[in-house]
Design an enzyme around this catalytic site. Structure first.
Site, PDB file in Angstrom:
ATOM      1  NE  ARG A  68      -3.732   2.108   2.542  1.00 60.09           N
ATOM      2  CZ  ARG A  68      -3.918   2.789   3.672  1.00 60.09           C
ATOM      3  NH1 ARG A  68      -3.300   2.407   4.777  1.00 60.09           N
ATOM      4  NH2 ARG A  68      -4.712   3.821   3.704  1.00 60.09           N
ATOM      5  CG  ASN A  99      -2.249   8.655   8.473  1.00 60.47           C
ATOM      6  OD1 ASN A  99      -3.300   8.242   8.936  1.00 60.47           O
ATOM      7  ND2 ASN A  99      -1.374   9.342   9.187  1.00 60.47           N
ATOM      8  CG  HIS A 197      -8.188  -3.234  -1.488  1.00 66.06           C
ATOM      9  ND1 HIS A 197      -9.185  -2.304  -1.666  1.00 66.06           N
ATOM     10  CD2 HIS A 197      -7.066  -2.522  -1.203  1.00 66.06           C
ATOM     11  CE1 HIS A 197      -8.689  -1.079  -1.500  1.00 66.06           C
ATOM     12  NE2 HIS A 197      -7.403  -1.186  -1.230  1.00 66.06           N
TER      13      HIS A 197
HETATM   14  C1  HEM Z   1      -8.825   2.165  -5.993  1.00 66.90           C
HETATM   15  C2  HEM Z   1      -8.615   3.047  -5.045  1.00 66.90           C
HETATM   16  C3  HEM Z   1      -8.213   2.644  -3.658  1.00 66.90           C
HETATM   17  C4  HEM Z   1      -8.836   3.026  -2.525  1.00 66.90           C
HETATM   18  C5  HEM Z   1     -10.041   3.938  -2.411  1.00 66.90           C
HETATM   19  C6  HEM Z   1      -8.154   2.391  -1.432  1.00 66.90           C
HETATM   20  C7  HEM Z   1      -8.469   2.551  -0.105  1.00 66.90           C
HETATM   21  C8  HEM Z   1      -7.926   1.839   0.932  1.00 66.90           C
HETATM   22  C9  HEM Z   1      -8.288   1.983   2.306  1.00 66.90           C
HETATM   23  C10 HEM Z   1      -9.278   2.993   2.838  1.00 66.90           C
HETATM   24  C11 HEM Z   1      -7.601   1.054   3.015  1.00 66.90           C
HETATM   25  C12 HEM Z   1      -7.714   0.731   4.488  1.00 66.90           C
HETATM   26  C13 HEM Z   1      -6.968   1.649   5.384  1.00 66.90           C
HETATM   27  C14 HEM Z   1      -7.274   1.268   6.811  1.00 66.90           C
HETATM   28  O1  HEM Z   1      -8.426   1.277   7.206  1.00 66.90           O
HETATM   29  O2  HEM Z   1      -6.334   0.939   7.528  1.00 66.90           O
HETATM   30  C15 HEM Z   1      -6.784   0.336   2.086  1.00 66.90           C
HETATM   31  C16 HEM Z   1      -5.949  -0.688   2.426  1.00 66.90           C
HETATM   32  C17 HEM Z   1      -5.079  -1.272   1.541  1.00 66.90           C
HETATM   33  N1  HEM Z   1      -4.890  -0.921   0.239  1.00 66.90           N
HETATM   34 FE1  HEM Z   1      -6.037   0.314  -0.856  1.00 66.90          FE
HETATM   35  N2  HEM Z   1      -7.140   1.638  -1.926  1.00 66.90           N
HETATM   36  C18 HEM Z   1      -7.126   1.771  -3.273  1.00 66.90           C
HETATM   37  C19 HEM Z   1      -6.208   1.213  -4.137  1.00 66.90           C
HETATM   38  C20 HEM Z   1      -5.156   0.439  -3.742  1.00 66.90           C
HETATM   39  C21 HEM Z   1      -4.065   0.046  -4.592  1.00 66.90           C
HETATM   40  C22 HEM Z   1      -3.873   0.512  -6.025  1.00 66.90           C
HETATM   41  C23 HEM Z   1      -3.265  -0.764  -3.859  1.00 66.90           C
HETATM   42  C24 HEM Z   1      -2.005  -1.438  -4.266  1.00 66.90           C
HETATM   43  C25 HEM Z   1      -1.830  -1.960  -5.438  1.00 66.90           C
HETATM   44  C26 HEM Z   1      -3.866  -0.878  -2.551  1.00 66.90           C
HETATM   45  C27 HEM Z   1      -3.391  -1.674  -1.544  1.00 66.90           C
HETATM   46  C28 HEM Z   1      -3.920  -1.713  -0.277  1.00 66.90           C
HETATM   47  C29 HEM Z   1      -3.479  -2.663   0.747  1.00 66.90           C
HETATM   48  C30 HEM Z   1      -2.447  -3.750   0.565  1.00 66.90           C
HETATM   49  C31 HEM Z   1      -4.199  -2.370   1.896  1.00 66.90           C
HETATM   50  C32 HEM Z   1      -4.100  -3.066   3.270  1.00 66.90           C
HETATM   51  C33 HEM Z   1      -3.150  -2.306   4.153  1.00 66.90           C
HETATM   52  C34 HEM Z   1      -2.968  -2.900   5.534  1.00 66.90           C
HETATM   53  O3  HEM Z   1      -3.281  -4.071   5.781  1.00 66.90           O
HETATM   54  O4  HEM Z   1      -2.477  -2.158   6.413  1.00 66.90           O
HETATM   55  N3  HEM Z   1      -4.997  -0.117  -2.510  1.00 66.90           N
HETATM   56  N4  HEM Z   1      -6.986   0.849   0.824  1.00 66.90           N
HETATM   57  C1  LIG Z   2      -1.518   9.700  10.662  1.00 68.35           C
HETATM   58  O1  LIG Z   2      -2.040  10.981  10.960  1.00 68.35           O
HETATM   59  C2  LIG Z   2      -2.294  11.206  12.332  1.00 68.35           C
HETATM   60  C3  LIG Z   2      -2.878  12.593  12.538  1.00 68.35           C
HETATM   61  O2  LIG Z   2      -3.495  13.113  11.436  1.00 68.35           O
HETATM   62  C4  LIG Z   2      -1.005  11.060  13.129  1.00 68.35           C
HETATM   63  O3  LIG Z   2      -1.275  11.219  14.506  1.00 68.35           O
HETATM   64  C5  LIG Z   2      -0.400   9.693  12.877  1.00 68.35           C
HETATM   65  O4  LIG Z   2       0.841   9.599  13.524  1.00 68.35           O
HETATM   66  C6  LIG Z   2      -0.225   9.466  11.379  1.00 68.35           C
HETATM   67  N1  LIG Z   2       0.247   8.114  11.130  1.00 68.35           N
HETATM   68  C7  LIG Z   2       1.450   7.854  10.629  1.00 68.35           C
HETATM   69  C8  LIG Z   2       1.741   6.432  10.361  1.00 68.35           C
HETATM   70  O5  LIG Z   2       2.287   8.708  10.424  1.00 68.35           O
END
Ligand code: HEM
Ligand SMILES: *[C@@H]1O[C@H](CO)[C@@H](O)[C@H](O)[C@H]1NC(C)=O
Ligand SMILES: *[C@@H]1O[C@H](CO)[C@@H](O)[C@H](O)[C@H]1NC(C)=O
Ligand SMILES: *[C@@H]1O[C@H](CO)[C@@H](O)[C@H](O)[C@H]1NC(C)=O
Length: 329
Positions: A68, A99, A197
């Site tokens: 990501r 983030n 995802h």
């Molecule tokens: C299409 C638009 C995309 C949106 C709107 C999106 C949005 C998000 C969001 C909101 C999260 C969760 C963050 C959280 O709650 O911690 C996430 C997780 C993730 N995204 Fe996306 N994403 C997109 C595209 C991508 C792309 C292009 C990749 C890589 C090729 C990607 C890889 C990942 C991965 C691997 C995670 C899991 C991260 C973790 O486990 O900490 N995403 N994404």
């Molecule tokens: C993400 O943003 C919040 C505040 O906006 C900050 O407190 C946090 O440390 C940030 N996370 C990372 C991984 O830098």
């Protein structure tokens, strides 16, 4: 004797030709190429790979955030390592709202330190991110691809640019397509890269609207399978802001093709995942990948990752090779 001379000059001619061909064929228009460090730091790719394997052996959930991270880097200012920079006033990309759960920064520091030790000042942080993303996917049983390198690092990071450039999990298909197009990526890249995802977690507050009161009538998102919605309600209470759930339940630590089956069953985690069914082209791609034969996802993922890796790169004498990824030289 004449024949021997002929053979030698032929050979030299062929070698020169091959050298020229390899120089031109592998360098794309922006000056990136697979194996950019083959001469200047031949061990770089191996060092990155080993570090990722070690890290993932210790904690398999670290692979997804490393993938990501590259996406977040490339979409904001291009793939030039700005996601790693820290400003004293905290107005950097890391501190922008999208983030949530961005992590793995210590691993990047360690990998960069190991590469610096081998060849100081040669391998950029942005290339380390590109290699890490590939190696993380491989370590999670996903596909491999040749990573183009030769990026240089930027010197600017800005909290507002992260807000403006990263797609939101609440976005509809029109908006997603537009945002990807503005980065030079097409609908196929959108649906293919969304397949990222298949690994990792998402946090409750990003889906509570889908589970509760979607249109203000106490309802859930009609594009979300009702059984799955009930299951998710059991784990995300309306005010829960901290719980993280597997986006690909059952195989969130394995890079596989199940993402597309889930989306086709209206079990995509975010609205942005579900939205892939709202466009003819992205929908037909999703459906095609659900068939065990004829799935092209693994091959396509590498192709789209290489394309994403070209967004707004700095090459040649632009930018710098940061010594430490968190700060400019
Ligand atoms: C299409 C638009 C995309 C949106 C709107 C999106 C949005 C998000 C969001 C909101 C999260 C969760 C963050 C959280 O709650 O911690 C996430 C997780 C993730 N995204 Fe996306 N994403 C997109 C595209 C991508 C792309 C292009 C990749 C890589 C090729 C990607 C890889 C990942 C991965 C691997 C995670 C899991 C991260 C973790 O486990 O900490 N995403 N994404
Ligand atoms: C993400 O943003 C919040 C505040 O906006 C900050 O407190 C946090 O440390 C940030 N996370 C990372 C991984 O830098
Ligand atoms: C999609 O989202 C954009 C931006 O939020 C909005 O302007 C547009 O009306 C939405 N389109 C549809 C079909 O809902
Ligand atoms: C659902 O949304 C409507 C309209 O925004 C609001 O009036 C109502 O109080 C909400 N219900 C719950 C249970 O939050």
């Amino acid at each position: 004797m004449a024949a021997l001379h002929m053979n030698i000059s032929c050979l030299i001619f062929l070698q020169v030709l091959l050298l020229l061909l390899s120089l031109f064929a592998q360098t794309n228009a922006q000056g990136l190429k697979v194996g950019f460090y083959d001469n200047t730091c031949p061990k770089a790719e191996g060092i990155v790979k080993k570090s990722v394997l070690d890290a993932i052996k210790k904690d398999r959930t670290i692979g997804a955030p490393l993938l990501r991270m590259f996406f977040h880097d490339c979409f904001v200012r291009g793939c030039e390592g700005s996601v790693l920079l820290e400003l004293k006033n905290k107005k950097d990309e890391k501190n922008a709202p999208p983030n949530l759960s961005l992590r793995g920064f210590e691993i990047i520091d360690n990998v960069k330190a190991a590469v610096e030790k081998e060849c100081p000042g040669v391998v950029s942080c942005s290339d380390v991110l590109a290699l890490l993303a590939r190696d993380a996917v491989v370590a999670l049983n996903g596909p491999s691809w040749g990573v183009e390198t030769g990026r240089r690092d930027g010197r600017v990071t800005n909290i507002n640019e992260a807000r403006a450039n990263l797609p939101s999990p609440f976005d509809n298909i029109t908006s997603l397509i537009t945002q990807f197009r503005s980065k030079g990526l097409d609908k196929k890249d959108l649906v293919v890269l969304s397949g990222g995802h298949t690994v990792g977690n998402g946090h409750c507050p990003l889906i509570t609207n889908r589970l509760y009161n979607f249109t203000g009538k106490g309802d859930s998102d009609p594009n979300l399978d009702t059984e799955y919605a009930a299951n998710l309600r059991g784990r995300c209470k309306p005010t829960d802001t901290t719980t993280a759930l597997e986006m690909d339940p059952g195989s969130f630590k394995t890079f596989d093709k199940s993402y597309f089956k889930l989306v086709s069953q209206r079990r995509g985690f975010f609205q942005s995942d579900a939205a892939l069914l709202d466009n003819q082209e992205t929908k037909s791609y999703v459906l095609k990948q659900t068939k065990s034969y004829g799935s092209t996802f693994f091959k396509d993922f590498g192709v789209s990752m290489v394309k994403m890796g070209r967004i707004g790169v700095l090459t040649g004498r632009a930018g710098e090779v940061r010594k430490k990824c968190r700060m400019v030289n």
